[in-house]
Design an enzyme around this catalytic site. Sequence first.
Site, PDB file in Angstrom:
ATOM      1  N   ASP A  11      42.422  19.194  41.235  1.00  0.00           N
ATOM      2  CA  ASP A  11      43.139  20.400  42.114  1.00  0.00           C
ATOM      3  C   ASP A  11      43.311  19.803  43.566  1.00  0.00           C
ATOM      4  OD1 ASP A  11      42.965  21.732  39.844  1.00  0.00           O
ATOM      5  OD2 ASP A  11      41.402  22.900  40.622  1.00  0.00           O
ATOM      6  N   ASN A 179      43.700  38.707  31.322  1.00  0.00           N
ATOM      7  CA  ASN A 179      43.784  39.522  32.260  1.00  0.00           C
ATOM      8  C   ASN A 179      44.872  40.677  31.929  1.00  0.00           C
ATOM      9  OD1 ASN A 179      46.229  38.645  32.843  1.00  0.00           O
ATOM     10  ND2 ASN A 179      45.410  37.381  34.519  1.00  0.00           N
ATOM     11  N   LEU A 212      39.392  42.611  34.853  1.00  0.00           N
ATOM     12  CA  LEU A 212      39.816  43.599  35.665  1.00  0.00           C
ATOM     13  C   LEU A 212      39.687  43.311  37.148  1.00  0.00           C
ATOM     14  CD1 LEU A 212      38.956  46.719  33.529  1.00  0.00           C
ATOM     15  CD2 LEU A 212      41.123  45.632  33.533  1.00  0.00           C
ATOM     16  N   ASP A 243      37.763  31.505  34.942  1.00  0.00           N
ATOM     17  CA  ASP A 243      37.369  30.219  34.253  1.00  0.00           C
ATOM     18  C   ASP A 243      35.869  30.352  33.931  1.00  0.00           C
ATOM     19  OD1 ASP A 243      40.021  29.268  33.401  1.00  0.00           O
ATOM     20  OD2 ASP A 243      39.826  27.920  35.208  1.00  0.00           O
TER      21      ASP A 243
END
Length: 303
Positions: A11, A179, A212, A243
């Site tokens: 990343d 999600n 949520l 994660d």
Amino acid sequence: MLLVFGSLNADLVFQVEALPRPGETVLCPGYQLAAGGKGANQAAAAAKAGAAVRMVGHVGADSFGQFLREALAAAGVDGAKIATSEAATGIAVIGVDRSAENQIMVASGANLDSHAGQIEDAELGPGVTALCQNEIRPEATFALLERAKARGARTILNLAPAGEVPEGVLDALDLLVVNQIEAATAAGAQGDPAVLARDLAVRHGLTCVVTLGGAGALALGPDGGWRIEALSVEALDTTGAGDAFTGVLAAALDQGLALPQALRRASVAAGLACTRIGAQTSQPGRAAIEAGLAQLAEAAPFA
């Protein structure tokens, strides 16, 4: 044993005042290199929470690949089944603004070489939890989940990023983690996430967990469900929260905890992960999760 089959990415994290609009360039003073990839992130989170974890995937024969191997080893993950590809290691470019919102672009690279044949039948069976995401080739993920279910393993799919899932694969799941956007994709319909989750649970005999954000999470099965609140924190970076939640949830279930207790630990971990920059670098250890439980109420029944 928690067996994680999924992606490993390096990343590159950019902290900016505001995320770029289409056609816009934004500047920032520098960037951070961090270990990532949804599979690796969840494996690391689970290991830090105390689970025995084995990661299966691919990296390139480059410095990023070695960096990712070392990061997982430091987290306590068994990386013996991480293979080396001729392709470059996967890379994610992540922008994070001052309100902790993010934008992510991923070059999959070596992740596209991962295949279900990397895992032998002998590694699957009762006592094993197979955890997958949707960041490698879907056909590889689906093949592994169906084979794991047939061998008696617990099967968990975090459908991130969102994508369609064949009915037979949904039937092979014990737990689906999504999600609100991913719930709609999995259900093939728009609507209240609780209704969508209940429908998926009833149709496929699984438990559907819907995250949520700041409102916590729901877990709905064919015969009932649970609601857990979010841990109250001052968020710095939400990149790794999902994660952390999924990895710790899988770890807790693999360690024999009941779903309400597993949800509570996962919510604590997700909240704590928002207080630091990065995905794996933000993940709390077992002691921090234990301490955080005092700040979050137990999961409540949800009809």
